[in-house]
Design an enzyme around this catalytic site. Sequence first.
Site, mmCIF file in Angstrom:
data_model
loop_
_atom_site.group_PDB
_atom_site.id
_atom_site.type_symbol
_atom_site.label_atom_id
_atom_site.label_comp_id
_atom_site.label_asym_id
_atom_site.label_seq_id
_atom_site.Cartn_x
_atom_site.Cartn_y
_atom_site.Cartn_z
ATOM 1 N N CYS B 284 0.812 -1.216 0.000
ATOM 2 C CA CYS B 284 0.000 0.000 0.000
ATOM 3 C C CYS B 284 0.849 1.272 0.000
ATOM 4 O O CYS B 284 0.428 2.299 -0.496
ATOM 5 C CB CYS B 284 -0.974 -0.008 1.164
ATOM 6 S SG CYS B 284 -0.194 -0.187 2.761
ATOM 7 N N LYS B 285 2.053 1.211 0.551
ATOM 8 C CA LYS B 285 2.880 2.419 0.580
ATOM 9 C C LYS B 285 3.955 2.412 -0.510
ATOM 10 O O LYS B 285 4.722 3.355 -0.636
ATOM 11 C CB LYS B 285 3.571 2.541 1.943
ATOM 12 C CG LYS B 285 2.632 2.864 3.084
ATOM 13 C CD LYS B 285 2.351 4.359 3.155
ATOM 14 C CE LYS B 285 1.537 4.721 4.377
ATOM 15 N NZ LYS B 285 0.144 4.246 4.260
#
Lengths: 325, 376
Positions: B284-285
């Site tokens: 997600c990052k």
Amino acid sequence: MPVVQFAPFSSPVQPNFWHELTRMKIDVFRLSDEALTVNGSYSVGRSIRDRETGQDIALGCNLSIGGDAYEKTVQLSPMSVSASGTFKNFNTIEDFKGADKAALFNEVTSKMWDSIVNHKDTSVLSQFLLITFADLKKYQYYYWFAFPAFVSKPAWEISENGWKAADEELNSAQLASIHQSLHANTVPFFLVKVVGNTSEMGSVEKLDEFFANVPPESRIVGFLDPSALAENPGWPLRNLLAYLRLHFPAQTSSVRILCWRDSEVPSPGKSWKSRFGVVSSAEGDSATKPAAVGWERHPTTNKLSARVADLAPMMDPTRLADQAV
Amino acid sequence: MHAIQQQYWAVRDYLSPVLKESKFKEHGRITPEEFVAAGDFLAYKFPVWTWEKGDASKGRDYLPADKQYLVTRGVPCLRRATSLAYTDADEDAERLLSFGESSATGNEADEWVETHAGRKPTLDSAANPGVIDDIPDLDGEADGGLSDAMGNVSIASTAGATVGETPDLDDIPDMEEEDLEEGDDEATAAPKGGVSSSGGVLDATQVEVAKGNLLQVRTYDVMITYDKYYQTPRIWLIGYDENRTPLTPSQIFQDVSADHALKTVTIEAFPHSASLQAASVHPCKHASVMKKVIERMNAGVVEEQLAQRKAFGPGTPKENKKKWGFGRKGSGKDDKGAAGEDEEVEGMRVDFYLVVFLKFIASIVPTIEVDSTTAF
């Protein structure tokens, strides 16, 4: 002169192999415990430099087996070759424990010796034997590998000079040309004929023709060496030497061996990892089948015993659920 | 709960559209085509990486059938990340330091607190450059020792469970069959002690256990897949201990830096296999981090390209344009797409995406040598 000590194979089994075995056991084998052929692979020996101490650490002499083992061909990474083996999965732990392992082993070695003698076949030289019992409910897999190697009597000895870096014997142009042909076509065993600054490669089966009119100091027998230890060539060399002694006794009183360990041409300033040595052995009886060794020892106890891979932490749904927060 | 979550992710992954246009400089995200291009470059440059086709039934149709994911096997991991990181364990080892006369006057403002006082300095020196660690993020202080604690808890509980239920086969004496082979074979190298020092190469099983800094050579199989939802690569780890036994999740977390264990690194179903579970860094990052890294590197690359253009004048073919920030000595240049580069400065090419990605991953798993690119 010291006896050549070979680094035995060890067996990293990828979890994929066990997953695939679980599937095959349920869908394909069912209650059959017939012997099958599976395929593994080994690559050139690797070592890594520890950044804190600056030492080179050798990473085991591995013959690995993965999820594609049951297929005809395995996917190979660069500078690795496949090795086929006999695989037998037992239905119960009692069968597994009670199996006549010596007989299984003898069967495999007899077949190997037979195809070496009758077919001059080098592809059987790195055969292995794997027996397993899969406890599917507990996600535990009991297994035992054997990497048969023929015992040479009298033993092979390494010359006084010992094993040395390959670039002390061959120049880097010659080594680069060996690398080039191995990179294009990676083979487990090969012959090298040094001609000026290049080296020609040939197959071991045609040793007599290939080395005809070649002076002994230009003849080299090479193999893809899964060992990374400086003084110990890898396990495949053992059977190669047995093969050479059987078929080419006239040429093998002294053999110049190249242990190929470079997966790529080293960058400037770094040295080649391959090793070179001259091994020799007195005449022996080559007609009868020699004794063979090769059951894998348990890595922690160093005894001859089976091992267990416990995959419950990675496969058991309840255990995985605990892990996932 | 976890199973439901995984199902949800699978559905979400299925429904999300395939990224069509390149956004790698704006968002740090890449299209499947760019993933393949970057993967080809990685596999070409560093042959330890190879493409795999994976389980045919799990194939993704937006990727070529024989290029579903990248894999490298047997990546060594010499030490545990927990032995590198500053953990909460020595957080309390603080002592007050005072400097000179000021403390004699009782001026407390001049006193300094030294944290981690009990910790021995690592062996970094000019002669022995060690690993430079990421400075631990202060925001995560509450979780600093989580992987430690977690590791201890689950090891204890698994030990309890397995001892009770399933006796370890290794301990059953009747499995030993020493008589299978007669005597010791003189031509077999002993696993211990048969190592000479002349070559300077140590056997992995023979490595000394340094005090307080365990040197156990684990190996990892590392996979890179393309995550369709996050439109970034995603990394997966399967570990083995020094005896080539598969690692348990808690053991794998020992190799993940404390800031990431159990937060961004979790055990998930590997998407290209029917049943395999592997540790994965949640993506997600990735895009935002990659964007930052790419921006920084791109600036450097553009600058270098401009400088080169000045040096060579317009129209000169630039042989060395691929030299970039990491001191990479280009041996064998990538010869794709050299046309039209004189018109505008191209900046960093998407081919390097995975090389950069590996450097970023190396900060999450500092002791696993995934970043073979530093060897160049």
